[in-house]
Design a protein around this motif. Structure first.
Motif, PDB file in Angstrom:
ATOM      1  N   UNK A  29       0.854  -1.184   0.000  1.00 37.89           N
ATOM      2  CA  UNK A  29       0.000   0.000   0.000  1.00 37.89           C
ATOM      3  C   UNK A  29       0.886   1.227   0.000  1.00 37.89           C
ATOM      4  N   UNK A  30       0.595   2.160  -0.863  1.00 39.34           N
ATOM      5  CA  UNK A  30       1.433   3.359  -0.959  1.00 39.34           C
ATOM      6  C   UNK A  30       1.482   4.070   0.377  1.00 39.34           C
ATOM      7  N   UNK A  31       2.668   4.341   0.860  1.00 40.05           N
ATOM      8  CA  UNK A  31       2.878   5.000   2.147  1.00 40.05           C
ATOM      9  C   UNK A  31       2.946   6.509   1.953  1.00 40.05           C
ATOM     10  N   UNK A  32       2.661   7.292   3.017  1.00 45.18           N
ATOM     11  CA  UNK A  32       2.754   8.744   2.906  1.00 45.18           C
ATOM     12  C   UNK A  32       4.119   9.202   2.435  1.00 45.18           C
ATOM     13  N   UNK A  33       5.174   8.545   2.898  1.00 43.35           N
ATOM     14  CA  UNK A  33       6.519   8.849   2.407  1.00 43.35           C
ATOM     15  C   UNK A  33       7.347   7.587   2.564  1.00 43.35           C
ATOM     16  N   UNK A  34       8.380   7.484   1.741  1.00 43.60           N
ATOM     17  CA  UNK A  34       9.226   6.306   1.817  1.00 43.60           C
ATOM     18  C   UNK A  34      10.107   6.375   3.056  1.00 43.60           C
ATOM     19  N   UNK A  35      10.622   5.213   3.440  1.00 41.45           N
ATOM     20  CA  UNK A  35      11.516   5.164   4.590  1.00 41.45           C
ATOM     21  C   UNK A  35      12.768   5.993   4.342  1.00 41.45           C
ATOM     22  N   UNK A  36      13.289   5.919   3.114  1.00 46.81           N
ATOM     23  CA  UNK A  36      14.503   6.673   2.796  1.00 46.81           C
ATOM     24  C   UNK A  36      14.261   8.182   2.903  1.00 46.81           C
ATOM     25  N   UNK A  54       8.284  17.571  -1.984  1.00 45.85           N
ATOM     26  CA  UNK A  54       7.179  16.611  -1.980  1.00 45.85           C
ATOM     27  C   UNK A  54       6.610  16.417  -0.580  1.00 45.85           C
ATOM     28  N   UNK A  55       7.494  16.389   0.422  1.00 44.12           N
ATOM     29  CA  UNK A  55       7.047  16.222   1.806  1.00 44.12           C
ATOM     30  C   UNK A  55       6.349  17.491   2.286  1.00 44.12           C
ATOM     31  N   UNK A  56       6.874  18.646   1.891  1.00 41.72           N
ATOM     32  CA  UNK A  56       6.252  19.915   2.271  1.00 41.72           C
ATOM     33  C   UNK A  56       4.835  20.016   1.740  1.00 41.72           C
ATOM     34  N   UNK A  57       4.650  19.592   0.478  1.00 40.11           N
ATOM     35  CA  UNK A  57       3.303  19.626  -0.110  1.00 40.11           C
ATOM     36  C   UNK A  57       2.354  18.716   0.656  1.00 40.11           C
ATOM     37  N   UNK A  58       2.841  17.560   1.094  1.00 40.67           N
ATOM     38  CA  UNK A  58       2.017  16.632   1.881  1.00 40.67           C
ATOM     39  C   UNK A  58       1.674  17.245   3.239  1.00 40.67           C
ATOM     40  N   UNK A  59       2.663  17.875   3.860  1.00 35.19           N
ATOM     41  CA  UNK A  59       2.443  18.533   5.153  1.00 35.19           C
ATOM     42  C   UNK A  59       1.379  19.624   5.037  1.00 35.19           C
ATOM     43  N   UNK A  60       1.529  20.471   4.021  1.00 36.83           N
ATOM     44  CA  UNK A  60       0.561  21.555   3.830  1.00 36.83           C
ATOM     45  C   UNK A  60      -0.837  21.005   3.572  1.00 36.83           C
ATOM     46  N   UNK A 232       7.698  18.480  13.763  1.00 39.29           N
ATOM     47  CA  UNK A 232       8.288  17.271  14.346  1.00 39.29           C
ATOM     48  C   UNK A 232       7.211  16.246  14.651  1.00 39.29           C
ATOM     49  N   UNK A 233       6.119  16.695  15.281  1.00 40.47           N
ATOM     50  CA  UNK A 233       5.020  15.776  15.602  1.00 40.47           C
ATOM     51  C   UNK A 233       4.409  15.184  14.349  1.00 40.47           C
ATOM     52  N   UNK A 234       4.244  16.017  13.321  1.00 43.74           N
ATOM     53  CA  UNK A 234       3.681  15.511  12.067  1.00 43.74           C
ATOM     54  C   UNK A 234       4.607  14.479  11.430  1.00 43.74           C
ATOM     55  N   UNK A 235       5.902  14.759  11.464  1.00 41.66           N
ATOM     56  CA  UNK A 235       6.867  13.830  10.880  1.00 41.66           C
ATOM     57  C   UNK A 235       6.856  12.498  11.625  1.00 41.66           C
ATOM     58  N   UNK A 236       6.767  12.536  12.932  1.00 41.01           N
ATOM     59  CA  UNK A 236       6.702  11.306  13.714  1.00 41.01           C
ATOM     60  C   UNK A 236       5.419  10.538  13.425  1.00 41.01           C
ATOM     61  N   UNK A 237       4.339  11.274  13.212  1.00 37.90           N
ATOM     62  CA  UNK A 237       3.068  10.629  12.882  1.00 37.90           C
ATOM     63  C   UNK A 237       3.155   9.930  11.531  1.00 37.90           C
ATOM     64  N   UNK A 238       3.819  10.574  10.552  1.00 39.39           N
ATOM     65  CA  UNK A 238       3.995   9.934   9.250  1.00 39.39           C
ATOM     66  C   UNK A 238       4.831   8.676   9.371  1.00 39.39           C
TER      67      UNK A 238
END
Length: 430
Positions: A29-36, A54-60, A232-238
Motif C-alpha cells: 500500500x502506498x505510504x505517505x513517504x518512503x523510509x529513505x 514533496x514532503x512539504x506539499x504533503x504537510x501543507x 516534528x510531531x507531524x513527521x513522527x506521525x507519518x
C-alpha cells in the motif's frame, strides 16, 4: 490400500474468504513517504522550517483543514479585537474617533469577513501569506489614526502596533516565516511613522520602540518553536503510519503465504478447509449444491523416480496451472491437497456440471502431452478424478460426507484404469 486424506473442517471460521490470487504480489500500500525520505529528513533536520518539496506539499495538504479553521477563527477574533480598540481610539485619538469607526467597522471588518469566506479557495501554502494583507491593513489604520491626530497621546498610541505581533503569534499562531515578514513590515512602518513625527518625545518613543522590538522578538521565538514542534510531531506521525502500513502489508503477505502452496502457487490445504467451510455454510442457507473434484496425477511416484524431483516439481506446477485455467467459474477454488493430489471446490454446481468440469480438466492435462514413459496408463502425464456433489441442506449432508464421496470416487477412477473421471452418484434426469 487406498489413502484417505479426509480431515476435519473448521466450521467456526468467521472471516469471509475468497479464492486467493495466484501470487501474493502487489499487496504493498502506498505510504505517505518512503523510509529513505523519512530518514533523509530526520538526518538533515529542518532548521529553516521547510521539508523537501514533496514532503512539504504533503504537510501543507494534511494541515490545510486545521489551518483553515484556525484562520477563520483568527479573522473573527481580529474583528472583535479591532472593535474593542475603539475604546482606546476614543481615549487616545479622540479627534479621529469618527475615522476610527469608519475604518474599523466599515473597512477592516468587512474585509476580514470576505477573506474568511474566500480563504478555502486559496492554496494552503499561500493562505498565511495572504494574512500579510490583514496585518498591513491593521497597521495602516493605527498609523493613520496616530499620524493624523493632534492629540498629545497619539504618538505613544503607536505602541498598539505591537498587538499585531502578539495576535499573530499568540492567538492566530501564524507560522514563523509569514509572521516574520508581517512583523518586519509592521516594524518598518513604525520606524517610518516615528521618523515623520513633527515633535517626537524621544524618551517615550524610545520606550515604545523597545516594547515593539521586544514583543516581536519574543513572539517570533515562540512562533519558531511552535512550528518546529508541529512539524516534528507531524513527521513522527507519518513515520508511525509508515511502520503500521509496513506491518499490515507484512501481515497480509504472511497470511497469503500461509494460504498458498509455495510450489504450485495455488491454495494450500489450510485455505481449502476454510474456504469449503464458508462455501458450505452459504450453500446450506441458500439450498445450493456443492461439488468437489479430487484429482490425482497417475503414477506420479514413477514419474519422480524416472525424471527426478526437479522435473517432478515442474510437472506439478504445469498441471496445477492447467487445472486453474479450466476451472472457469470465478467462485471455484483449486488447492493442492497433498503430494500429487489436488482438489477443487465448485459452488452452486450440479453433478452433471461437475462431471463436465472434471472431464474438461482431465482432457486438458492429457493434451499437455507431457511425457511419462514409465506410466502403464499412457505415455503422457494423466490425471484421475473423483467427483462428488451434495445439496448442502439435505438430510445427513455434511462436509466429511462430501469429502469421503470424492475420495471414494477417486479410488473408483483409479481401480477402473485411471485417466478418467468417476462419481459414485447418478446424475439426476432432466
Amino acid at each position: 490400500m487406498r489413502k484417505h486424506r479426509i480431515g476435519m473442517i473448521n466450521l467456526a471460521s468467521s472471516t469471509p474468504l475468497a479464492p486467493p490470487t495466484p501470487s501474493p504480489q502487489g499487496l504493498d500500500v502506498a505510504a505517505p513517504m518512503s523510509t529513505s525520505t523519512f530518514e533523509a529528513v530526520q538526518q538533515q533536520g529542518f532548521p529553516f522550517l521547510r521539508f523537501p518539496p514533496s514532503v512539504e506539499a504533503h504537510f501543507q495538504s494534511d494541515k490545510a483543514p486545521e489551518q483553515l479553521v484556525q484562520m477563520r477563527t483568527g479573522a473573527l477574533m481580529s474583528i472583535i479585537l479591532s472593535s474593542g480598540l475603539l475604546m482606546a481610539d476614543w481615549m487616545m485619538v479622540p479627534d479621529r474617533f469618527r475615522d476610527a469607526l469608519t475604518l474599523r467597522l466599515l473597512v477592516f471588518a468587512p474585509l476580514l469577513g470576505l477573506a474568511a469566506a474566500l480563504w478555502h479557495k486559496v492554496r494552503p501554502a499561500w493562505r498565511e501569506w495572504v494574512g500579510l494583507i490583514k496585518g498591513l491593513v491593521a497597521a495602516c489604520i493605527i498609523i493613520y489614526l496616530c499620524m493624523s491626530s493632534t492629540d498629545v497621546l497619539a504618538a505613544p498610541y503607536l505602541v498598539s502596533l505591537s498587538l499585531i505581533a502578539l495576535f499573530n503569534g499568540g492567538v492566530e499562531r501564524i507560522r514563523f516565516w509569514p509572521a516574520l515578514l508581517i512583523d518586519l513590515v509592521v516594524l518598518a512602518l513604525f520606524a517610518l511613522a516615528v521618523l515623520n513625527l513633527p515633535h517626537p518625545n524621544v524618551p517615550v518613543m524610545t520606550g515604545t520602540a523597545l516594547v515593539m522590538v521586544s514583543t516581536i522578538v519574543f513572539t517570533l521565538y515562540g512562533s519558531y518553536w511552535l512550528e518546529h514542534e508541529e512539524r516534528t510531531n507531524w513527521l513522527m506521525l507519518q513515520h508511525e503510519h509508515l511502520l503500521l502500513e509496513k506491518l499490515e502489508t507484512g501481515n497480509q503477505r504472511l497470511d497469503q503465504l500461509t494460504r498458498f502452496d509455495p510450489l504450485t502457487e495455488i491454495a494450500n490445504r489450510r485455505h481449502f478447509d476454510e474456504f469449503l467451510a464458508q462455501v458450505w455454510a452459504r450453500a446450506r442457507q441458500d439450498g445450493q449444491d456443492v461439488a468437489l473434484l479430487m484429482m490425482d496425477i497417475d503414477h506420479f511416484k514413477l514419474y519422480n523416480d524416472h525424471y527426478g524431483h526437479p522435473v517432478g516439481d515442474a510437472c506439478l506446477k504445469e498441471v496445477a496451472a492447467t487445472m486453474s485455467r479450466h476451472l472457469r467459474k470465478p467462485g471455484d477454488l483449486l488447492a493442492r491437497f497433498g503430494g500429487e493430489e489436488f482438489i477443487a471446490v465448485l459452488s452452486k454446481t450440479s453433478l452433471p456440471e461437475a462431471m463436465a468440469a472434471a472431464e474438461r480438466v482431465r482432457e486438458a492435462v492429457w493434451r499437455l502431452q507431457r511425457p511419462h514413459e514409465t506410466s502403464p496408463v499412457q505415455p503422457w502425464v494423466t490425471v484421475s478424478i473423483g467427483v462428488a456433489c451434495l445439496r448442502a441442506d439435505a438430510d445427513q449432508a455434511d462436509i466429511p460426507s462430501l469429502l469421503k464421496q470424492a475420495d471414494d470416487a477417486l479410488y473408483k477412477a483409479k481401480s477402473r484404469g485411471r485417466n478418467q473421471a468417476c462419481t459414485l452418484q447418478e446424475a439426476p434426469h432432466s
